[in-house]
Design a protein around this motif. Structure first.
Motif, PDB file in Angstrom:
ATOM      1  N   TRP A 187      37.877  35.603 -29.728  1.00  0.00           N
ATOM      2  CA  TRP A 187      37.650  34.189 -29.424  1.00  0.00           C
ATOM      3  C   TRP A 187      38.337  33.800 -28.114  1.00  0.00           C
ATOM      4  O   TRP A 187      37.760  33.122 -27.263  1.00  0.00           O
ATOM      5  CB  TRP A 187      38.147  33.332 -30.590  1.00  0.00           C
TER       6      TRP A 187
ATOM      7  N   LEU B  20      36.419  35.227 -25.221  1.00  0.00           N
ATOM      8  CA  LEU B  20      35.221  34.427 -24.940  1.00  0.00           C
ATOM      9  C   LEU B  20      35.599  33.133 -24.224  1.00  0.00           C
ATOM     10  O   LEU B  20      34.964  32.727 -23.243  1.00  0.00           O
ATOM     11  CB  LEU B  20      34.501  34.122 -26.258  1.00  0.00           C
ATOM     12  N   MET B  21      36.700  32.510 -24.699  1.00  0.00           N
ATOM     13  CA  MET B  21      37.147  31.261 -24.099  1.00  0.00           C
ATOM     14  C   MET B  21      37.507  31.464 -22.629  1.00  0.00           C
ATOM     15  O   MET B  21      37.132  30.675 -21.760  1.00  0.00           O
ATOM     16  CB  MET B  21      38.360  30.750 -24.888  1.00  0.00           C
TER      17      MET B  21
ATOM     18  N   ARG C  72      33.594  30.404 -15.963  1.00  0.00           N
ATOM     19  CA  ARG C  72      32.219  30.154 -15.542  1.00  0.00           C
ATOM     20  C   ARG C  72      31.793  28.698 -15.627  1.00  0.00           C
ATOM     21  O   ARG C  72      30.624  28.392 -15.436  1.00  0.00           O
ATOM     22  CB  ARG C  72      31.279  31.014 -16.378  1.00  0.00           C
ATOM     23  N   SER C  73      32.704  27.823 -15.970  1.00  0.00           N
ATOM     24  CA  SER C  73      32.300  26.428 -16.122  1.00  0.00           C
ATOM     25  C   SER C  73      33.332  25.477 -15.536  1.00  0.00           C
ATOM     26  O   SER C  73      33.929  24.677 -16.239  1.00  0.00           O
ATOM     27  CB  SER C  73      32.078  26.168 -17.613  1.00  0.00           C
TER      28      SER C  73
ATOM     29  N   ASP D 249      29.669  25.860 -21.074  1.00  0.00           N
ATOM     30  CA  ASP D 249      30.259  24.524 -21.013  1.00  0.00           C
ATOM     31  C   ASP D 249      30.755  24.099 -22.394  1.00  0.00           C
ATOM     32  O   ASP D 249      31.854  23.555 -22.527  1.00  0.00           O
ATOM     33  CB  ASP D 249      29.222  23.508 -20.512  1.00  0.00           C
TER      34      ASP D 249
ATOM     35  N   ASP E  83      38.029  20.004 -15.102  1.00  0.00           N
ATOM     36  CA  ASP E  83      38.987  21.105 -15.223  1.00  0.00           C
ATOM     37  C   ASP E  83      39.776  21.240 -13.936  1.00  0.00           C
ATOM     38  O   ASP E  83      40.923  21.639 -13.937  1.00  0.00           O
ATOM     39  CB  ASP E  83      38.257  22.421 -15.467  1.00  0.00           C
TER      40      ASP E  83
ATOM     41  N   TYR F 126      36.418  33.804 -20.646  1.00  0.00           N
ATOM     42  CA  TYR F 126      35.166  34.084 -19.935  1.00  0.00           C
ATOM     43  C   TYR F 126      34.436  32.774 -19.611  1.00  0.00           C
ATOM     44  O   TYR F 126      33.955  32.569 -18.494  1.00  0.00           O
ATOM     45  CB  TYR F 126      34.314  34.972 -20.849  1.00  0.00           C
ATOM     46  N   CYS F 127      34.382  31.877 -20.615  1.00  0.00           N
ATOM     47  CA  CYS F 127      33.650  30.622 -20.427  1.00  0.00           C
ATOM     48  C   CYS F 127      34.378  29.689 -19.463  1.00  0.00           C
ATOM     49  O   CYS F 127      33.749  28.987 -18.671  1.00  0.00           O
ATOM     50  CB  CYS F 127      33.446  29.922 -21.760  1.00  0.00           C
ATOM     51  N   ARG F 128      35.727  29.679 -19.529  1.00  0.00           N
ATOM     52  CA  ARG F 128      36.482  28.808 -18.620  1.00  0.00           C
ATOM     53  C   ARG F 128      36.254  29.200 -17.174  1.00  0.00           C
ATOM     54  O   ARG F 128      36.184  28.353 -16.287  1.00  0.00           O
ATOM     55  CB  ARG F 128      37.974  28.894 -18.939  1.00  0.00           C
TER      56      ARG F 128
ATOM     57  N   GLY G  38      28.374  27.320 -12.060  1.00  0.00           N
ATOM     58  CA  GLY G  38      28.612  26.402 -13.169  1.00  0.00           C
ATOM     59  C   GLY G  38      29.349  25.142 -12.748  1.00  0.00           C
ATOM     60  O   GLY G  38      29.764  24.363 -13.593  1.00  0.00           O
TER      61      GLY G  38
ATOM     62  N   GLY H 102      44.264  19.477 -20.139  1.00  0.00           N
ATOM     63  CA  GLY H 102      44.533  20.879 -19.890  1.00  0.00           C
ATOM     64  C   GLY H 102      43.573  21.796 -20.605  1.00  0.00           C
ATOM     65  O   GLY H 102      42.953  21.379 -21.568  1.00  0.00           O
ATOM     66  N   PRO H 103      43.431  23.055 -20.181  1.00  0.00           N
ATOM     67  CA  PRO H 103      44.044  23.643 -18.992  1.00  0.00           C
ATOM     68  C   PRO H 103      43.382  23.156 -17.708  1.00  0.00           C
ATOM     69  O   PRO H 103      42.182  22.960 -17.686  1.00  0.00           O
ATOM     70  CB  PRO H 103      43.790  25.135 -19.192  1.00  0.00           C
TER      71      PRO H 103
ATOM     72  N   LYS I  45      39.482  22.742 -24.665  1.00  0.00           N
ATOM     73  CA  LYS I  45      40.329  21.832 -23.881  1.00  0.00           C
ATOM     74  C   LYS I  45      41.114  20.904 -24.802  1.00  0.00           C
ATOM     75  O   LYS I  45      40.728  20.666 -25.934  1.00  0.00           O
ATOM     76  CB  LYS I  45      39.457  21.009 -22.922  1.00  0.00           C
ATOM     77  N   THR I  46      42.220  20.392 -24.283  1.00  0.00           N
ATOM     78  CA  THR I  46      43.001  19.448 -25.079  1.00  0.00           C
ATOM     79  C   THR I  46      42.365  18.067 -24.999  1.00  0.00           C
ATOM     80  O   THR I  46      41.576  17.786 -24.096  1.00  0.00           O
ATOM     81  CB  THR I  46      44.435  19.354 -24.552  1.00  0.00           C
TER      82      THR I  46
ATOM     83  N   LYS J  86      33.850  26.097 -23.426  1.00  0.00           N
ATOM     84  CA  LYS J  86      34.999  25.678 -22.623  1.00  0.00           C
ATOM     85  C   LYS J  86      35.532  24.330 -23.088  1.00  0.00           C
ATOM     86  O   LYS J  86      36.744  24.146 -23.225  1.00  0.00           O
ATOM     87  CB  LYS J  86      34.603  25.592 -21.152  1.00  0.00           C
TER      88      LYS J  86
ATOM     89  N   GLN K  96      24.636  28.760 -19.125  1.00  0.00           N
ATOM     90  CA  GLN K  96      25.557  27.719 -18.674  1.00  0.00           C
ATOM     91  C   GLN K  96      25.897  26.668 -19.738  1.00  0.00           C
ATOM     92  O   GLN K  96      27.085  26.399 -19.968  1.00  0.00           O
ATOM     93  CB  GLN K  96      25.008  27.061 -17.409  1.00  0.00           C
TER      94      GLN K  96
END
Lengths: 304, 180
Positions: B4, B7-8, B14-15, A51, B58, B10-12, B47, B83-84, A58-59, A54, A47
């Motif tokens: 990349w 992966l991004m 899950r979080s 995080d 988010d 996938y992570c978005r 998450g 964003g997003p 982000k912007t 992610k 996790q």
């Protein structure tokens, strides 16, 4: 300590290459153990990594001028200070070090908290300013205990060199010092019952309110690295002196893990205290440890 | 899609970090949203984290029928989310203004003001429906950022809703009313 070993310690072990995954692991252990103690299942193992990635994607809101530049700078400074603090820990036996590295470690441990205070004020948000003011008050309170504990340990062993401190046999005063440091850690790491600066139900996210995206990712990382550095300091002081390097590393990781579990249990079992209660708690503790520290220093001088 | 971005994405998914906003709700849906974080439903397994600041979030979770006073606040907070992002309308109120329909103090439904991605109808909806809605929103958000999916409002039919609205009529009605 020559340049190669210094770089290896900063970048590989116990520096960045070890510390960043360890930071994510400790953040996960904290969340997971709190969840288990509350009868939940809790977040998956990866996790904190999810995080972090992610947040990188982000912007961020547009920031301009010197204020905006500073806002981008603080989290980077916090991360590098915390990573440097982890790199200084004498985990492996005979890994080098220099006279006075304990003082540098204390300075580097203090920098992230300074950055948080500065970040809250430079964000211009009212919640950030309240959070920063709380962080400043908190830091003035717990640092007296924290520094006195470390000074008393160092004075009793006649050295400010971390490796020499870790190698010396444990004395009752050292255990008292470790106990005092443990009392300070919840405040240093902003977890319950001293989670005042980021008190979510009162002041949103405190100093972090205006941060978003990659900057927030850096704050999360610096928080994780602070966990590694702070628990690592306790592990260094409490660990028995070992000459086998893999055993020393193993004991270091196990002790850090135990400290994280202990702190999470305290966080799960307590609610947030008010700022005046917190300050009173630390200043009253301070009195006891200040007397102990001064007494030990006097005793050492008489004996010498 | 390069590794990349994969992966991004996938992570978005899950979080999802939430920011909860009340636009004049009776507090019923707010309690159910908090209930979805409690031991029984434990949304943290996905998450989910309830954040204090819209800058960290988010997914914007909005409850309530959007009163006259709340409109500007909603628009401001929506712009503050970086964003997003995705929006989940929790309860029947933001979808249709529910029993308050035609009230002169309301500016609802919600999608007249900001684009809504997931409707979770119910008065109040069950926590498991809310958790499902959040998971759906996280998926929409990740796919939208990776430019894979055309965005259409989704409806999560609840137990009480399913009897009268099998096909998710709230979402359909809302979609037909979207202003350009």
């Amino acid at each position: 300590m020559n340049l190669t070993t210094a770089l290896a310690r900063l970048l590989i072990f116990p520096g960045l290459l070890f510390a960043v995954p360890a930071a994510w692991f400790f953040l996960w252990v904290e969340r997971k153990s709190v969840a288990l103690m509350q009868g939940r299942i809790g977040p998956p193992f990866m996790q904190p990594f999810y995080d972090f990635i992610k947040l990188l994607g982000k912007t961020t809101p547009p920031r301009s001028g010197v204020g905006g530049l500073l806002m981008r700078l603080w989290p980077l400074l916090a991360v590098s200070a915390a990573a440097g603090a982890v790199g200084l820990l004498p985990v492996l036996p005979s890994s080098g070090g220099f006279e006075g590295d304990l003082i540098l470690l204390l300075a580097l441990l203090e920098l992230p908290s300074m950055c948080i205070i500065a970040a809250g004020f430079s964000s211009g948000s009212i919640f950030g300013e309240i959070g920063s003011a709380r962080e400043a008050i908190l830091s003035v309170s717990y640092n007296v205990v924290f520094l006195l504990a470390i000074i008393s340990i160092a004075a009793s062993q006649h050295t400010f060199r971390l490796e020499a401190l870790a190698a010396l046999p444990a004395s009752p005063l050292r255990w008292l010092g470790v106990l005092a440091i443990l009392v300070c850690l919840p405040a240093k790491l902003h977890i319950n019952p001293f989670s005042l600066p980021n008190a979510e139900q009162e002041i949103y996210s405190g100093p972090m309110t205006e941060y978003a995206g990659p900057e927030l990712a850096m704050w999360e990382l610096s928080h994780g690295l602070e966990w590694v550095a702070a628990t690592g300091l306790v592990a260094t002081l409490a660990a028995p002196h070992l000459t086998t390097w893999w055993l020393a590393a193993l004991v270091f990781v196990a002790l850090s893990f135990a400290v994280v579990l202990l702190l999470s249990a305290v966080a799960a079992a307590t609610a947030r205290l008010q700022i005046d209660t917190t300050v009173r708690f630390y200043w009253q503790c301070t009195l006891i440890f200040a007397v102990l520290a001064v007494a030990s220093a006097l005793f050492m001088r008489l004996r010498a | 899609m390069n590794p990349w971005n994969k992966l991004m994405c996938y992570c978005r998914r899950r979080s999802p970090w939430l920011f909860h906003m009340n636009s004049g709700s009776c507090n019923g849906c707010d309690i159910e949203l908090v209930a979805s974080l409690t031991p029984r439903y434990d949304a943290e397994q996905l998450g989910v984290r309830l954040e204090g600041s819209p800058r960290h979030a988010d997914i914007l979770c909005i409850t309530g029928p959007v009163t006259h006073n709340a409109v500007n606040a909603i628009k401001t907070v929506y712009d503050q989310v970086c964003g997003p992002k995705a929006v989940v309308a929790i309860g029947s109120c933001p979808a249709t203004t529910n029993v308050f329909i035609d009230s002169r103090t309301l500016e609802g439904p919600l999608n007249r003001h900001i684009p809504v991605d997931v409707f979770v109808p119910g008065c109040p909806p069950r926590p498991d429906a809310i958790v499902l809605g959040i998971a759906k929103a996280a998926e929409i958000l990740a796919n939208r950022a990776a430019k894979k999916l055309p965005v259409e409002p989704v409806c999560i039919p609840g137990t009480e809703c399913a009897a009268e609205c099998a096909a998710g009529c709230a979402a359909k009605a809302a979609a037909s009313e979207v202003q350009p």
